[in-house]
Enzyme design. Structure first.
Site, short mmCIF file in Angstrom:
data_model
loop_
_atom_site.label_atom_id
_atom_site.label_comp_id
_atom_site.label_asym_id
_atom_site.label_seq_id
_atom_site.Cartn_x
_atom_site.Cartn_y
_atom_site.Cartn_z
CE LYS A 37 -8.93 -0.64 5.20
NZ LYS A 37 -8.48 0.41 6.06
CB CYS A 61 -4.43 -2.50 8.48
SG CYS A 61 -4.83 -1.42 9.84
N1 SAJ Z 1 6.10 -1.60 4.92
C1 SAJ Z 1 7.22 -2.09 4.29
N2 SAJ Z 1 7.63 -1.50 3.13
C2 SAJ Z 1 6.97 -0.43 2.59
C3 SAJ Z 1 5.82 0.06 3.25
C4 SAJ Z 1 5.41 -0.55 4.43
O1 SAJ Z 1 7.84 -3.06 4.75
O2 SAJ Z 1 7.42 0.08 1.55
C5 SAJ Z 1 5.64 -2.24 6.18
C6 SAJ Z 1 5.64 -1.31 7.39
O3 SAJ Z 1 6.90 -1.26 7.97
C7 SAJ Z 1 4.60 -1.96 8.28
C8 SAJ Z 1 3.59 -2.53 7.27
O4 SAJ Z 1 4.27 -2.58 6.03
O5 SAJ Z 1 5.15 -3.03 9.02
C9 SAJ Z 1 2.33 -1.72 7.12
O6 SAJ Z 1 2.62 -0.32 7.11
P1 SAJ Z 1 1.91 0.71 6.11
O7 SAJ Z 1 2.52 2.02 6.36
O8 SAJ Z 1 1.97 0.20 4.72
O9 SAJ Z 1 0.39 0.65 6.50
P2 SAJ Z 1 -0.47 0.78 7.87
O10 SAJ Z 1 -0.77 -0.62 8.33
O11 SAJ Z 1 0.13 1.71 8.83
O12 SAJ Z 1 -1.80 1.47 7.30
C10 SAJ Z 1 -2.50 0.87 6.22
C11 SAJ Z 1 -2.81 1.96 5.18
N3 SAJ Z 1 -3.31 1.34 3.96
C12 SAJ Z 1 -2.73 1.58 2.76
O13 SAJ Z 1 -1.75 2.29 2.63
C13 SAJ Z 1 -3.37 0.93 1.57
C14 SAJ Z 1 -3.84 2.93 5.76
O14 SAJ Z 1 -4.24 3.88 4.80
C15 SAJ Z 1 -5.07 2.15 6.27
O15 SAJ Z 1 -6.05 3.02 6.83
C16 SAJ Z 1 -4.59 1.18 7.33
O16 SAJ Z 1 -3.68 0.27 6.73
C17 SAJ Z 1 -5.81 0.46 7.90
O17 SAJ Z 1 -6.22 0.82 9.01
O18 SAJ Z 1 -6.38 -0.39 7.21
#
Ligand code: SAJ
Length: 422
Positions: free
Chosen positions: A212, A266
């Site tokens: 994880k 996360c």
């Molecule tokens: N972000 C970027 N660029 C991207 C993708 C995301 O800047 O290309 C930023 C987003 O704007 C945000 C942050 O990253 O600020 C995180 O967003 P996210 O969509 O990547 O992830 P979370 O935090 O919403 O959810 C993640 C997910 N993990 C993965 O994709 C590996 C989700 O599946 C998990 O369940 C969750 O963390 C968790 O609870 O751990």
């Protein structure tokens, strides 16, 4: 056969899980220390926003299958879905997990399954087992003939759902399940098969914990790569979004998107658990955190640089949540940017966040207002796009013509007429 489940922690993971299980016909006892959350849920309402969660919670409560309280109750399975933040110096804070465990200890019976869903440092599931067995010397996790009547089962099944898509992903995602021993894994697997349509992948507790943390660190490192590219491109006057789009046409290249920083509870947190566990080895993971945490400050500098050239600047900040189409402000880089701009007293700030009704207390200032999109843009000199909400798709691009546009998400890049600032 599992009939009754006690879910401890009714937040973004616990509440959807509790209501899903209730809809599937299990008796669910939900627990939260927050009396306000318990009161709302017991009336069939929600205290957090997630698409369609309100409908599911209402149905679960009205059917009588979901009951909530501030105290646990006896059950066949206990699911722990409480926060695991970090303290100062990025050390994991297990106090919520420990409190949750101590709260269920008096209700445990032989044969119960205790499942940790919270993302946790390596060794936490074993620690939970120790805490339980220290407090309840009548229980054990032994398979020996003389002990088996009194045994319990403990496993880690990390949640993997994406905010904004939780209800679908809770059912469809593949799940990793790692018990503290084989029988614990087996029991937990049988339970999740009752409601998960994705694959169930069996391992031990430590590997499940590490998997994880690795998933979220993988994403953090990849976003850091995109953010680093955005800094390089800004320096070299290249549109980073166009460049990434072109590079991604290579069959084995898939670069993520730069943004104002990485938020949420996360991805901005979990990699630190690996850094804390193996600081000498986790060098790339550590650097990715530093690169991503640097980005909000860089955006602030860009805004300040332009604002200082104006007499009494008015700034529109579009989006406050940590990512698109949700209301969650936790660890949000956009919120941090607006807070900082406010402290700098650069001018008047119009905040647009379609998913909230009122500004958080940290933004209470006579210079900040929560307004509608069009009004904010019309009244501003500088427009900062912080979150790529779908609600912003309809923005009349002509309104932006005379504005200084600082676009941290590449949202307006299709419009070559608009100057992109970062
Ligand atoms: N972000 C970027 N660029 C991207 C993708 C995301 O800047 O290309 C930023 C987003 O704007 C945000 C942050 O990253 O600020 C995180 O967003 P996210 O969509 O990547 O992830 P979370 O935090 O919403 O959810 C993640 C997910 N993990 C993965 O994709 C590996 C989700 O599946 C998990 O369940 C969750 O963390 C968790 O609870 O751990």
């Amino acid at each position: 056969m599992v009939e009754k489940v006690c879910v401890v922690g009714l937040g973004y993971i616990g509440l959807p899980t509790a209501s899903l299980l209730a809809i599937k016909g299990l008796h669910v006892h939900g627990v939260d220390v927050n009396q306000h959350a318990v009161d709302r849920i017991s009336q069939g309402e929600v205290h957090i926003y997630e698409p369609d969660l309100d409908i599911m919670v209402k149905a679960a409560v009205q059917s009588g299958q979901l009951q909530v309280s501030t105290k646990p109750a006896e059950a066949d399975v206990f699911i722990l879905a409480v926060p695991t933040p970090f303290q100062d110096h990025q050390k994991p804070d297990l106090s919520y997990v420990e409190q949750a465990v101590q709260s269920i200890v008096p209700y445990l019976r032989p044969g119960n399954i205790v499942i940790l869903e919270s993302t946790s440092p390596i060794g936490t599931t074993e620690k939970i087992t120790e805490w339980i067995l220290e407090a309840r010397t009548d229980l054990n996790i032994s398979e020996a003939m003389h002990a088996i009547q009194q045994r319990i089962y403990v496993a880690h099944c990390p949640e993997r759902v994406m905010p904004g898509q939780i209800l679908r992903e809770l059912v469809e995602n593949d799940r990793i399940i790692g018990g503290v021993d084989g029988p614990s894994t087996n029991r937990a697997v049988l339970f999740y098969r009752q409601f998960v349509s994705g694959k169930i992948l069996e391992t031990n507790a430590r590997t499940a914990e590490m998997a994880k943390l690795t998933e979220n660190s993988f994403r953090d490192v990849n976003i850091a790569f995109a953010n680093e590219l955005s800094l390089i491109c800004d320096q070299l006057d290249i549109n980073v979004w166009e460049m990434i789009r072109l590079a991604n046409h290579h069959p084995r290249v898939n670069i993520l998107q730069p943004g104002p920083g990485v938020g949420g509870h996360c991805i901005a947190v979990d990699p630190w658990f690996l850094v804390d566990a193996a600081p000498e080895q986790a060098r790339l993971i550590h650097t990715a955190r530093i690169v991503n945490d640097y980005k909000p400050g860089y955006v602030i500098e860009k805004i300040a640089e332009r604002a200082k050239r104006l007499k009494s600047p008015v700034i529109a900040c579009l989006g406050l949540s940590f990512k698109a189409n949700i209301d969650d402000l936790r660890e949000s880089p956009s919120l941090a940017i607006v807070q900082h701009l406010s402290r700098m007293e650069l001018g008047t700030i119009h905040v647009v966040e379609p998913h909230i009704q009122a500004l958080p207390a940290s933004l209470s200032s006579e210079h900040i207002r929560l307004t509608g999109t069009e009004e904010a843009i019309r009244k501003s000199d500088i427009v900062v796009l912080l979150v790529n909400h779908e609600a912003f798709q309809g923005i009349d691009r002509d309104l932006l013509q005379e504005k200084i546009v600082i676009d941290t998400r590449g949202f307006f890049t299709d419009q070559s007429r608009i100057k992109v600032g970062v």
